[in-house]
Motif scaffolding. Sequence first.
Motif, PDB file in Angstrom:
ATOM      1  N   ARG A   5     -45.700 -10.223 -74.745  1.00 28.70           N
ATOM      2  CA  ARG A   5     -46.602  -9.445 -75.578  1.00 28.70           C
ATOM      3  C   ARG A   5     -47.989 -10.086 -75.550  1.00 28.70           C
ATOM      4  O   ARG A   5     -48.107 -11.299 -75.518  1.00 28.70           O
ATOM      5  CB  ARG A   5     -46.088  -9.389 -77.009  1.00 28.70           C
ATOM      6  CG  ARG A   5     -44.669  -8.843 -77.074  1.00 28.70           C
ATOM      7  CD  ARG A   5     -44.414  -8.230 -78.420  1.00 28.70           C
ATOM      8  NE  ARG A   5     -43.051  -7.764 -78.524  1.00 28.70           N
ATOM      9  CZ  ARG A   5     -42.640  -6.568 -78.119  1.00 28.70           C
ATOM     10  NH1 ARG A   5     -43.475  -5.732 -77.562  1.00 28.70           N
ATOM     11  NH2 ARG A   5     -41.388  -6.213 -78.261  1.00 28.70           N
ATOM     12  N   ASP A  28     -48.127   6.435 -88.406  1.00 31.79           N
ATOM     13  CA  ASP A  28     -47.010   5.652 -87.880  1.00 31.79           C
ATOM     14  C   ASP A  28     -45.747   6.493 -87.994  1.00 31.79           C
ATOM     15  O   ASP A  28     -45.256   6.734 -89.093  1.00 31.79           O
ATOM     16  CB  ASP A  28     -46.866   4.351 -88.665  1.00 31.79           C
ATOM     17  CG  ASP A  28     -45.830   3.424 -88.040  1.00 31.79           C
ATOM     18  OD1 ASP A  28     -44.798   3.911 -87.527  1.00 31.79           O
ATOM     19  OD2 ASP A  28     -46.068   2.201 -88.053  1.00 31.79           O
ATOM     20  N   ASN A  76     -54.857 -10.002 -87.261  1.00 30.83           N
ATOM     21  CA  ASN A  76     -53.984  -8.953 -87.788  1.00 30.83           C
ATOM     22  C   ASN A  76     -52.656  -8.943 -87.040  1.00 30.83           C
ATOM     23  O   ASN A  76     -52.612  -8.640 -85.848  1.00 30.83           O
ATOM     24  CB  ASN A  76     -54.701  -7.595 -87.632  1.00 30.83           C
ATOM     25  CG  ASN A  76     -53.938  -6.464 -88.292  1.00 30.83           C
ATOM     26  OD1 ASN A  76     -53.176  -6.667 -89.228  1.00 30.83           O
ATOM     27  ND2 ASN A  76     -54.149  -5.261 -87.801  1.00 30.83           N
ATOM     28  N   ILE A  77     -51.583  -9.313 -87.735  1.00 39.17           N
ATOM     29  CA  ILE A  77     -50.237  -9.264 -87.166  1.00 39.17           C
ATOM     30  C   ILE A  77     -49.497  -8.164 -87.909  1.00 39.17           C
ATOM     31  O   ILE A  77     -49.453  -8.158 -89.129  1.00 39.17           O
ATOM     32  CB  ILE A  77     -49.523 -10.625 -87.293  1.00 39.17           C
ATOM     33  CG1 ILE A  77     -50.307 -11.685 -86.493  1.00 39.17           C
ATOM     34  CG2 ILE A  77     -48.084 -10.526 -86.810  1.00 39.17           C
ATOM     35  CD1 ILE A  77     -49.832 -13.112 -86.710  1.00 39.17           C
ATOM     36  N   PHE A  78     -48.989  -7.190 -87.175  1.00 37.95           N
ATOM     37  CA  PHE A  78     -48.503  -5.974 -87.818  1.00 37.95           C
ATOM     38  C   PHE A  78     -47.361  -5.346 -87.015  1.00 37.95           C
ATOM     39  O   PHE A  78     -47.040  -5.792 -85.913  1.00 37.95           O
ATOM     40  CB  PHE A  78     -49.656  -4.965 -87.937  1.00 37.95           C
ATOM     41  CG  PHE A  78     -50.243  -4.573 -86.602  1.00 37.95           C
ATOM     42  CD1 PHE A  78     -49.839  -3.415 -85.960  1.00 37.95           C
ATOM     43  CD2 PHE A  78     -51.185  -5.379 -85.989  1.00 37.95           C
ATOM     44  CE1 PHE A  78     -50.361  -3.064 -84.719  1.00 37.95           C
ATOM     45  CE2 PHE A  78     -51.723  -5.036 -84.748  1.00 37.95           C
ATOM     46  CZ  PHE A  78     -51.311  -3.876 -84.112  1.00 37.95           C
ATOM     47  N   THR A  79     -46.763  -4.314 -87.586  1.00 38.30           N
ATOM     48  CA  THR A  79     -45.769  -3.510 -86.880  1.00 38.30           C
ATOM     49  C   THR A  79     -46.265  -2.080 -86.877  1.00 38.30           C
ATOM     50  O   THR A  79     -46.643  -1.545 -87.921  1.00 38.30           O
ATOM     51  CB  THR A  79     -44.394  -3.578 -87.587  1.00 38.30           C
ATOM     52  OG1 THR A  79     -44.013  -4.945 -87.688  1.00 38.30           O
ATOM     53  CG2 THR A  79     -43.340  -2.809 -86.806  1.00 38.30           C
ATOM     54  N   TYR A  80     -46.305  -1.473 -85.690  1.00 40.67           N
ATOM     55  CA  TYR A  80     -46.718  -0.077 -85.567  1.00 40.67           C
ATOM     56  C   TYR A  80     -45.732   0.638 -84.664  1.00 40.67           C
ATOM     57  O   TYR A  80     -45.411   0.145 -83.577  1.00 40.67           O
ATOM     58  CB  TYR A  80     -48.134   0.024 -84.993  1.00 40.67           C
ATOM     59  CG  TYR A  80     -48.517   1.441 -84.628  1.00 40.67           C
ATOM     60  CD1 TYR A  80     -48.792   2.375 -85.623  1.00 40.67           C
ATOM     61  CD2 TYR A  80     -48.550   1.851 -83.305  1.00 40.67           C
ATOM     62  CE1 TYR A  80     -49.099   3.686 -85.305  1.00 40.67           C
ATOM     63  CE2 TYR A  80     -48.868   3.159 -82.974  1.00 40.67           C
ATOM     64  CZ  TYR A  80     -49.141   4.074 -83.972  1.00 40.67           C
ATOM     65  OH  TYR A  80     -49.441   5.366 -83.650  1.00 40.67           O
ATOM     66  N   GLN A  83     -42.974  -1.384 -83.241  1.00 45.86           N
ATOM     67  CA  GLN A  83     -43.289  -2.472 -82.314  1.00 45.86           C
ATOM     68  C   GLN A  83     -44.228  -3.486 -82.966  1.00 45.86           C
ATOM     69  O   GLN A  83     -45.171  -3.096 -83.652  1.00 45.86           O
ATOM     70  CB  GLN A  83     -43.997  -1.922 -81.065  1.00 45.86           C
ATOM     71  CG  GLN A  83     -43.165  -0.948 -80.253  1.00 45.86           C
ATOM     72  CD  GLN A  83     -41.928  -1.605 -79.664  1.00 45.86           C
ATOM     73  OE1 GLN A  83     -41.999  -2.719 -79.136  1.00 45.86           O
ATOM     74  NE2 GLN A  83     -40.795  -0.934 -79.763  1.00 45.86           N
ATOM     75  N   PRO A  84     -43.967  -4.792 -82.715  1.00 43.88           N
ATOM     76  CA  PRO A  84     -44.884  -5.787 -83.255  1.00 43.88           C
ATOM     77  C   PRO A  84     -46.224  -5.745 -82.529  1.00 43.88           C
ATOM     78  O   PRO A  84     -46.271  -5.478 -81.330  1.00 43.88           O
ATOM     79  CB  PRO A  84     -44.173  -7.119 -83.010  1.00 43.88           C
ATOM     80  CG  PRO A  84     -43.213  -6.847 -81.903  1.00 43.88           C
ATOM     81  CD  PRO A  84     -42.853  -5.400 -81.972  1.00 43.88           C
ATOM     82  N   GLY A  85     -47.301  -5.997 -83.272  1.00 44.59           N
ATOM     83  CA  GLY A  85     -48.625  -6.046 -82.664  1.00 44.59           C
ATOM     84  C   GLY A  85     -49.398  -7.225 -83.204  1.00 44.59           C
ATOM     85  O   GLY A  85     -49.100  -7.744 -84.287  1.00 44.59           O
ATOM     86  N   HIS A  86     -50.371  -7.680 -82.435  1.00 46.49           N
ATOM     87  CA  HIS A  86     -51.180  -8.834 -82.831  1.00 46.49           C
ATOM     88  C   HIS A  86     -52.594  -8.599 -82.325  1.00 46.49           C
ATOM     89  O   HIS A  86     -52.808  -8.433 -81.126  1.00 46.49           O
ATOM     90  CB  HIS A  86     -50.584 -10.103 -82.219  1.00 46.49           C
ATOM     91  CG  HIS A  86     -51.183 -11.378 -82.739  1.00 46.49           C
ATOM     92  ND1 HIS A  86     -50.613 -12.602 -82.501  1.00 46.49           N
ATOM     93  CD2 HIS A  86     -52.295 -11.621 -83.473  1.00 46.49           C
ATOM     94  CE1 HIS A  86     -51.350 -13.548 -83.071  1.00 46.49           C
ATOM     95  NE2 HIS A  86     -52.387 -12.974 -83.657  1.00 46.49           N
TER      96      HIS A  86
END
Length: 143
Positions: A5, A28, A76-80, A83-86
């Motif tokens: 990732r 989302d 910003n560490i997130f889930t969209y 899926q995990p996102g950074h």
Amino acid sequence: MGKKRDIRVIALGLIRDDERIFVSEGYDPVKQSTFYRALGGGVDFGETSLEALKREFQEEIQADLTNIHYLGCIENIFTYDGQPGHEIIQLYQCDFADSRFYQLESLVFSEGENHQHTALWIDISRFKSGELTLVPQEFFNYL
């Protein structure tokens, strides 16, 4: 090992007009929730975040920016969409060069082939009250 990732570097523009800000609407499908984010996009290799900011506003809504000031960096560490996102967000405060953008109700623009987005002015109070969701949360530190 899972799929590698990447951390995305993005430049976002905070455009404020008194008590409202210009944001794009996202959805989302997994969380079945609508959220809002400042406009902008990815920084390309060899491009500064400032250049990326100007390019993204040109590409997405054909807007020139003025009075651009660097505000800060948000991680910003997130889930969209499950899926995990950074993201590393370079945040700028700016204004539209063309005053017509301040008269807009809303604006539909395309990001790629099948991505239609709506950009619109929303009162900051609607985010602060929790009625609407502004992402990332740290964005509130700059309002």
